[in-house]
Design a protein around this motif. Structure first.
Motif, PDB file in Angstrom:
ATOM      1  N   PRO A 117      31.479  56.431  43.041  1.00 24.29           N
ATOM      2  CA  PRO A 117      32.605  55.661  42.498  1.00 24.29           C
ATOM      3  C   PRO A 117      33.920  56.153  43.070  1.00 24.29           C
ATOM      4  N   ILE A 118      34.924  55.305  42.947  1.00 24.08           N
ATOM      5  CA  ILE A 118      36.244  55.703  43.396  1.00 24.08           C
ATOM      6  C   ILE A 118      37.166  55.854  42.185  1.00 24.08           C
ATOM      7  N   VAL A 119      37.149  54.881  41.286  1.00 20.62           N
ATOM      8  CA  VAL A 119      37.724  55.012  39.948  1.00 20.62           C
ATOM      9  C   VAL A 119      36.561  54.758  38.999  1.00 20.62           C
ATOM     10  N   ALA A 120      36.175  55.753  38.249  1.00 20.81           N
ATOM     11  CA  ALA A 120      34.913  55.721  37.510  1.00 20.81           C
ATOM     12  C   ALA A 120      34.826  54.523  36.575  1.00 20.81           C
ATOM     13  N   ARG A 121      33.685  53.836  36.658  1.00 25.51           N
ATOM     14  CA  ARG A 121      33.320  52.718  35.801  1.00 25.51           C
ATOM     15  C   ARG A 121      34.333  51.576  35.847  1.00 25.51           C
ATOM     16  N   GLN A 122      34.950  51.414  37.007  1.00 27.22           N
ATOM     17  CA  GLN A 122      35.808  50.268  37.247  1.00 27.22           C
ATOM     18  C   GLN A 122      35.592  49.783  38.682  1.00 27.22           C
ATOM     19  N   THR A 123      36.141  48.606  38.973  1.00 33.15           N
ATOM     20  CA  THR A 123      36.145  48.039  40.316  1.00 33.15           C
ATOM     21  C   THR A 123      37.570  48.054  40.849  1.00 33.15           C
ATOM     22  N   VAL A 124      37.742  48.509  42.072  1.00 35.48           N
ATOM     23  CA  VAL A 124      39.064  48.414  42.696  1.00 35.48           C
ATOM     24  C   VAL A 124      39.270  46.968  43.132  1.00 35.48           C
ATOM     25  N   PHE A 125      40.283  46.329  42.563  1.00 35.84           N
ATOM     26  CA  PHE A 125      40.547  44.910  42.763  1.00 35.84           C
ATOM     27  C   PHE A 125      41.561  44.662  43.871  1.00 35.84           C
ATOM     28  N   SER A 126      42.507  45.616  44.056  1.00 35.51           N
ATOM     29  CA  SER A 126      43.609  45.386  44.987  1.00 35.51           C
ATOM     30  C   SER A 126      44.064  46.709  45.584  1.00 35.51           C
ATOM     31  N   VAL A 127      44.624  46.626  46.798  1.00 36.27           N
ATOM     32  CA  VAL A 127      45.067  47.828  47.511  1.00 36.27           C
ATOM     33  C   VAL A 127      46.346  47.545  48.290  1.00 36.27           C
ATOM     34  N   THR A 128      47.158  48.584  48.446  1.00 40.31           N
ATOM     35  CA  THR A 128      48.284  48.572  49.376  1.00 40.31           C
ATOM     36  C   THR A 128      48.492  50.002  49.860  1.00 40.31           C
ATOM     37  N   ALA A 129      48.973  50.166  51.092  1.00 39.49           N
ATOM     38  CA  ALA A 129      49.059  51.497  51.703  1.00 39.49           C
ATOM     39  C   ALA A 129      50.504  51.818  52.074  1.00 39.49           C
ATOM     40  N   VAL A 130      50.915  53.048  51.741  1.00 40.18           N
ATOM     41  CA  VAL A 130      52.266  53.528  52.037  1.00 40.18           C
ATOM     42  C   VAL A 130      52.155  54.917  52.659  1.00 40.18           C
ATOM     43  N   ARG A 131      52.392  54.996  53.967  1.00 35.08           N
ATOM     44  CA  ARG A 131      52.496  56.276  54.673  1.00 35.08           C
ATOM     45  C   ARG A 131      51.312  57.217  54.401  1.00 35.08           C
ATOM     46  N   GLY A 132      50.124  56.696  54.534  1.00 35.18           N
ATOM     47  CA  GLY A 132      48.930  57.528  54.397  1.00 35.18           C
ATOM     48  C   GLY A 132      48.370  57.634  53.002  1.00 35.18           C
ATOM     49  N   THR A 133      49.021  57.017  52.030  1.00 34.46           N
ATOM     50  CA  THR A 133      48.497  56.981  50.665  1.00 34.46           C
ATOM     51  C   THR A 133      48.098  55.550  50.336  1.00 34.46           C
ATOM     52  N   LEU A 134      46.886  55.404  49.855  1.00 32.86           N
ATOM     53  CA  LEU A 134      46.368  54.094  49.464  1.00 32.86           C
ATOM     54  C   LEU A 134      46.492  53.967  47.955  1.00 32.86           C
ATOM     55  N   TYR A 135      47.175  52.913  47.512  1.00 33.37           N
ATOM     56  CA  TYR A 135      47.318  52.673  46.083  1.00 33.37           C
ATOM     57  C   TYR A 135      46.275  51.635  45.662  1.00 33.37           C
ATOM     58  N   LEU A 136      45.594  51.937  44.565  1.00 34.67           N
ATOM     59  CA  LEU A 136      44.461  51.151  44.109  1.00 34.67           C
ATOM     60  C   LEU A 136      44.780  50.515  42.764  1.00 34.67           C
ATOM     61  N   GLY A 137      44.612  49.205  42.670  1.00 33.85           N
ATOM     62  CA  GLY A 137      44.699  48.510  41.390  1.00 33.85           C
ATOM     63  C   GLY A 137      43.304  48.103  40.962  1.00 33.85           C
ATOM     64  N   THR A 138      42.931  48.403  39.739  1.00 35.35           N
ATOM     65  CA  THR A 138      41.541  48.235  39.339  1.00 35.35           C
ATOM     66  C   THR A 138      41.340  47.083  38.363  1.00 35.35           C
ATOM     67  N   SER A 139      40.061  46.800  38.132  1.00 38.53           N
ATOM     68  CA  SER A 139      39.612  45.871  37.104  1.00 38.53           C
ATOM     69  C   SER A 139      38.595  46.586  36.236  1.00 38.53           C
ATOM     70  N   THR A 140      38.587  46.281  34.958  1.00 41.25           N
ATOM     71  CA  THR A 140      37.581  46.876  34.077  1.00 41.25           C
ATOM     72  C   THR A 140      36.206  46.265  34.284  1.00 41.25           C
ATOM     73  N   GLN A 141      36.152  45.101  34.941  1.00 43.41           N
ATOM     74  CA  GLN A 141      34.868  44.442  35.178  1.00 43.41           C
ATOM     75  C   GLN A 141      34.150  45.107  36.340  1.00 43.41           C
ATOM     76  N   GLU A 142      32.972  45.630  36.068  1.00 46.00           N
ATOM     77  CA  GLU A 142      32.141  46.161  37.158  1.00 46.00           C
ATOM     78  C   GLU A 142      31.313  45.003  37.698  1.00 46.00           C
ATOM     79  N   GLY A 143      29.987  45.149  37.821  1.00 45.94           N
ATOM     80  CA  GLY A 143      29.199  44.022  38.281  1.00 45.94           C
ATOM     81  C   GLY A 143      29.259  42.863  37.297  1.00 45.94           C
ATOM     82  N   LEU A 144      29.264  41.628  37.829  1.00 46.43           N
ATOM     83  CA  LEU A 144      29.309  40.459  36.957  1.00 46.43           C
ATOM     84  C   LEU A 144      28.119  40.482  36.003  1.00 46.43           C
ATOM     85  N   GLY A 145      28.360  40.042  34.784  1.00 50.42           N
ATOM     86  CA  GLY A 145      27.304  40.024  33.792  1.00 50.42           C
ATOM     87  C   GLY A 145      27.211  41.287  32.971  1.00 50.42           C
ATOM     88  N   SER A 146      27.895  42.333  33.390  1.00 52.11           N
ATOM     89  CA  SER A 146      27.881  43.584  32.629  1.00 52.11           C
ATOM     90  C   SER A 146      29.101  43.642  31.719  1.00 52.11           C
TER      91      SER A 146
END
Length: 652
Positions: A478-507
């Protein structure tokens, strides 16, 4: 096997490029007329396609149902005259996944919404006979006595429809707690239901409702029983994500055989047919077609009719085997061992605007992702061409003249350069991932990041970090535990991650609030996580300036995270729901299905610059692309591609 390049040439004949009228201002007007922010230029249908969802034979006519059109249709292909003779419109739902026949009547089941239609092939009359609250009618079959059985989601239940009375009967969940019934068969005494996202093959007594698990215990750790066929004595079921086929005796299910699809990297068994002592089955991602002899246990590879294509149904007619795919129909003759490929569009199947899945502009070309490819709109000349891709392009980014496409269902990354006829596969994620969520490029490191959502029922999304200079790809899960990373943007070598609480569909989500996290692309580790907006279940997109990272949530709330102060400094309710977010100079733009909004990043206020879009995005997530010159946005109105003029540097 039909060579890929030769089929693409044939497809180009079937789907000719559409020349769209150019909208041009006189030279003087172009240089002096002020630009009105929000002015719309209609660029025509965003993505035109004719993807197939299922089919059924009645006599010498193959009835084929479409997916993603509006309205969807069932096209009647008369094999005697080798032409599509008519189309039956199915006015509700976003696609036809399920079909069967009772006598000379064809039944078609839709999804989102779930309605059941009957096509009387003798009179040509189409009638909606039932409707259900379920999200999907995934699968359908007819019993020998003429009842229709449907597999639903969510939850995963079985419904019986009686054409004689017009009544429906709920047979309940064959595997309580499972969200999907993805395959179904019926005989005189039982209904057989295959479930996911945890595999079960359950026999349901049609009279008493008693349930009995038939799947061998060694296979109960599989994900799905995703496809099924039967005859009087045997059941054959396809399993995901192991590309297996189980063949068992109805009278004694303990007598069974497990067959592994042999193509390298094969993951899914997507369609099955039991016929004349053989089990025919198709695999993905290779697109290989196989057959297995029930008595001897011998398995043969018949070929790859169209590389990497998904087969949605395998049927038999007059001794030949037909396989329906998005791009056409393969036909295999067991008597001669030959296989050919037939274009349904060349024979007159309707092509129409589909519900698009993504949009991206590289400045000269606009890519619009759809089923099995993307339409490429040349902004200068108006010409539209089709880029075939085996799957659904969900997200795109252009870096140094190469456009990268994140493709569902294999969580794959493809690369395409303008003018090339095909996209090149770079990698498939694996790790039980199937849906790319975003793409971004970090200028400081030269790396490309693609987060992915896990397969239905699975936990923990992943993050792919790809180096286009070396071809190396690293996956973190995992990258952010028990979540899905929904969106990303990068600034000078740092990747910012926006997540969703929905993991696999149906769960069911096990966390309550979406997070913003920082990932160091050099040291490859998560630096911190916060919850920027209380109550938000997803951060649908991220963008940045040199001083701040901005995010939009599923609730339409925009937040500002100060890179200097390392905290959320401002929030603003912008829209009804979150969509894509782009930054141009001192302004940000975002949208929902009906409107596009401009945000003044200095005063932190927002206003709508366009309304009334009624955008018909597949899956409902609104998309927005910023042109490289910061002068326009690309999105859709209805199902048409539109360019919206913007003036981000003018006073708000």
């Amino acid at each position: 096997m039909i060579p890929r390049r030769r089929f693409l040439q044939a497809a180009a004949v079937a789907l000719p490029a559409t020349a769209l009228p150019a909208v041009t201002l006189p030279a003087a007007a172009a240089s002096t007329a002020p630009v009105r922010e929000g002015a719309i230029t209609d660029l025509g249908p965003a993505s035109t396609a004719s993807p197939l969802g299922n089919g059924e034979f009645v006599g010498d006519i193959l009835y084929m149902g479409s997916r993603g059109l509006s309205p969807n249709v069932v096209g009647a292909w008369d094999l005697t005259g080798d032409t599509i003779t008519t189309h039956f419109e199915i006015p509700t739902g976003v696609g036809i996944w399920a079909m069967c026949k009772v006598g000379t009547d064809v039944y078609a089941g839709t999804h989102s919404r779930s309605d059941l239609y009957r096509i009387d092939t003798l009179t040509g009359r189409t009638t909606k006979v039932a409707e259900y609250p379920d999200h999907f009618i995934w699968t359908m079959c007819a019993s020998p006595d003429g009842l229709v059985y449907m597999g639903m989601s969510q939850p995963g239940r079985v419904v019986e429809y009686d054409p004689g009375t017009g009544l429906s009967r709920d047979l309940g969940q064959p595997a309580p707690g499972e969200a999907y019934v993805r395959s179904i068969q019926a005989d005189a005494t039982h209904v057989y239901a295959g479930t996911g996202s945890n595999a079960h093959l359950v026999a349901v007594d049609r009279r008493t409702g008693e349930r009995r698990e038939l799947l061998p215990s060694e296979l109960l750790d599989r994900d799905w029983v995703s496809s099924m066929s039967s005859d009087a004595t045997h059941l054959a079921a396809g399993l995901n994500s192991t590309a297996e086929l189980v063949v068992l005796e109805k009278a004694d299910p303990a007598r069974y055989r497990v067959v592994k699809a042999s193509a390298p990297g094969e993951k899914y068994t997507v369609a099955v047919l039991v016929h004349d002592g053989w089990v025919y089955f198709a695999g993905r991602p290779s697109g290989t077609v196989y057959r297995h002899r029930i008595d001897s246990g011998a398995t043969e590879v018949l070929g790859v009719p169209f590389p990497e294509a998904q087969t949605v149904r395998i049927l038999e007619h007059r001794g030949k085997v037909y396989g329906l795919q998005d791009s056409g129909v393969f036909r295999y003759d067991p008597a001669t061992g030959t296989m050919d490929y037939l274009s349904h569009t060349q024979r007159g199947f309707r092509s129409a605007p589909e519900a698009p899945m993504s949009v991206h502009s590289d400045g000269r070309t606009v890519y619009v992702g759809g089923k099995s490819g993307a339409d490429l709109h040349d902004l200068a000349g108006g010409k539209v061409t089709r880029l075939p891709v085996p799957g659904e392009p969900k997200t795109m980014v252009t870096v140094d003249g190469t456009t990268y496409l994140g493709v569902y269902t294999q969580a794959a990354l493809y690369a395409h350069r303008r003018g090339e006829p095909e996209a090149k596969l770079l990698f498939r994620t694996g790790h039980n991932q199937d849906r790319p969520k975003d793409l971004c490029h970090d200028r400081a490191t030269g790396l490309i990041a693609m987060p992915t959502q896990p397969e239905p029922g699975h936990p923990d999304g992943a993050l792919n970090v790809y180096d286009p200079r070396t071809g190396r790809r690293d996956t973190y899960r995992p990258i952010v535990a028990r979540q899905t990373v929904f969106s990303v943007t990068a600034v000078r070598g740092t990747l910012y991650l926006g997540t969703s609480t929905q993991e696999g569909l149906g769960s069911t989500p096990v966390t309550s609030t979406a997070r913003l996290a920082a990932f160091d692309l050099r040291r490859r580790r998560v630096l911190w996580e916060i919850e920027p907006v209380a109550g938000a279940s997803a951060i649908t997109d991220l963008a940045h300036t040199p001083l701040a990272v901005y995010g939009i949530t599923d609730t339409g709330v925009l937040f500002e995270y100060s890179l200097r102060r390392r905290k959320v400094t401002r929030t603003l309710k912008v829209s009804r729901r979150g969509g894509d977010l782009v930054v141009a100079g001192p302004s940000a733009y975002t949208g929902d299905a009906d409107a596009v909004y401009r945000v003044d990043l200095t005063g932190f206020t927002a206003r709508a610059i366009v309304t009334g879009l009624a955008a018909d995005w597949f899956g409902g997530h609104p998309k927005l692309s910023l042109s490289p010159d910061d002068r326009s946005l690309l999105t859709i109105k209805g199902r048409s591609l539109v360019k919206i003029a913007i003036t981000p540097h003018r006073p708000f």
